[in-house]
Design an enzyme around this catalytic site. Sequence first.
Site, PDB file in Angstrom:
ATOM      1  CG  ASP A  17      -2.018  -1.111   1.072  1.00  0.00           C
ATOM      2  OD1 ASP A  17      -1.901  -1.958   0.175  1.00  0.00           O
ATOM      3  OD2 ASP A  17      -2.953  -1.135   1.896  1.00  0.00           O
ATOM      4  CG  ASP A  59      -6.754   0.286   0.800  1.00  0.00           C
ATOM      5  OD1 ASP A  59      -7.125  -0.891   0.936  1.00  0.00           O
ATOM      6  OD2 ASP A  59      -7.045   1.196   1.606  1.00  0.00           O
ATOM      7  CG  HIS A  61     -11.100   1.478  -0.651  1.00  0.00           C
ATOM      8  ND1 HIS A  61     -11.086   0.147  -0.307  1.00  0.00           N
ATOM      9  CD2 HIS A  61     -10.312   2.112   0.270  1.00  0.00           C
ATOM     10  CE1 HIS A  61     -10.323  -0.007   0.773  1.00  0.00           C
ATOM     11  NE2 HIS A  61      -9.840   1.158   1.127  1.00  0.00           N
ATOM     12  CE  LYS A 103      -4.339  -4.011   0.850  1.00  0.00           C
ATOM     13  NZ  LYS A 103      -5.086  -2.916   1.464  1.00  0.00           N
ATOM     14  CB  CYS A 142      -2.466  -2.953   4.950  1.00  0.00           C
ATOM     15  SG  CYS A 142      -4.173  -2.386   4.720  1.00  0.00           S
TER      16      CYS A 142
HETATM   17  C1  VGL Z   1      -5.017   0.817   5.389  1.00  0.00           C
HETATM   18  C2  VGL Z   1      -6.502   2.009   6.656  1.00  0.00           C
HETATM   19  C3  VGL Z   1      -7.465   1.881   5.687  1.00  0.00           C
HETATM   20  C4  VGL Z   1      -3.636   0.268   5.228  1.00  0.00           C
HETATM   21  C5  VGL Z   1      -5.970   0.665   4.403  1.00  0.00           C
HETATM   22  O1  VGL Z   1      -3.152   0.176   4.077  1.00  0.00           O
HETATM   23  O2  VGL Z   1      -3.000  -0.066   6.259  1.00  0.00           O
HETATM   24  N1  VGL Z   1      -5.284   1.486   6.508  1.00  0.00           N
HETATM   25  N2  VGL Z   1      -7.183   1.208   4.573  1.00  0.00           N
HETATM   26 ZN    ZN Z   2      -8.536   1.337   2.876  1.00  0.00          ZN
END
Ligand code: VGL
Ligand code: ZN
Length: 193
Positions: A17, A59, A61, A103, A142
Amino acid sequence: MRPPINLDKQCGLIVVDMQEDFMDGGPLGIPGARDLIEPINRVVSLFDKKGLAIFFTRDWHPSNHCSFKDYGGKWPVHCVSDTKGASFASGLLLPQRYQVISKATDAAEDAYSGFKGTDLGKLISNMDVKKVFLVGVATEYCVFETALDAIGLGLETFIIGDCISGVEEGKAQEALHSLEEAGAFIIKSSDIK
Ligand code: VGL
Ligand code: ZN
């Protein structure tokens, strides 16, 4: 002192991420995230030179994702697919060969782990990767969940401590402790060669 870890073809790298929205100043900016780019680039380049498997999770979304405050979640809007904020951090080295793992793409489900709802497990097993090295953010979300799933799959799991950063220092430390208890190794990037 730990002896150097010699990377061999059973080793794979998972960059977790490293996206603009998680960098300092972003809507979900993680303190120190941008400072990770340089050391992560060095690790990526090491794996790349040796021709080893490299995965970048992201991430990814939809704009109405359940983790967003307006939709009942705890987070500000972040990493909406195909936006600049969801793109890989500026300056992050994308090597010659790598695979992107998107993801948490369904509105109704969150996924902190790069393995959840993705092909990562299958790809890793097809490539005969048995040892995974994790870098990226956020340590207690994550990175933590991805590491736990890796351990659960029987992979030898290494967290590169100088290449990760957490939302909250205390929680990040706790997460690292539980990962060690679960069998992960916390190492430094200078331990691998
Ligand atoms: C994450 C908060 C929300 C991460 C992803 O990558 O750790 N944290 N979505
Ligand atoms: Zn997220």
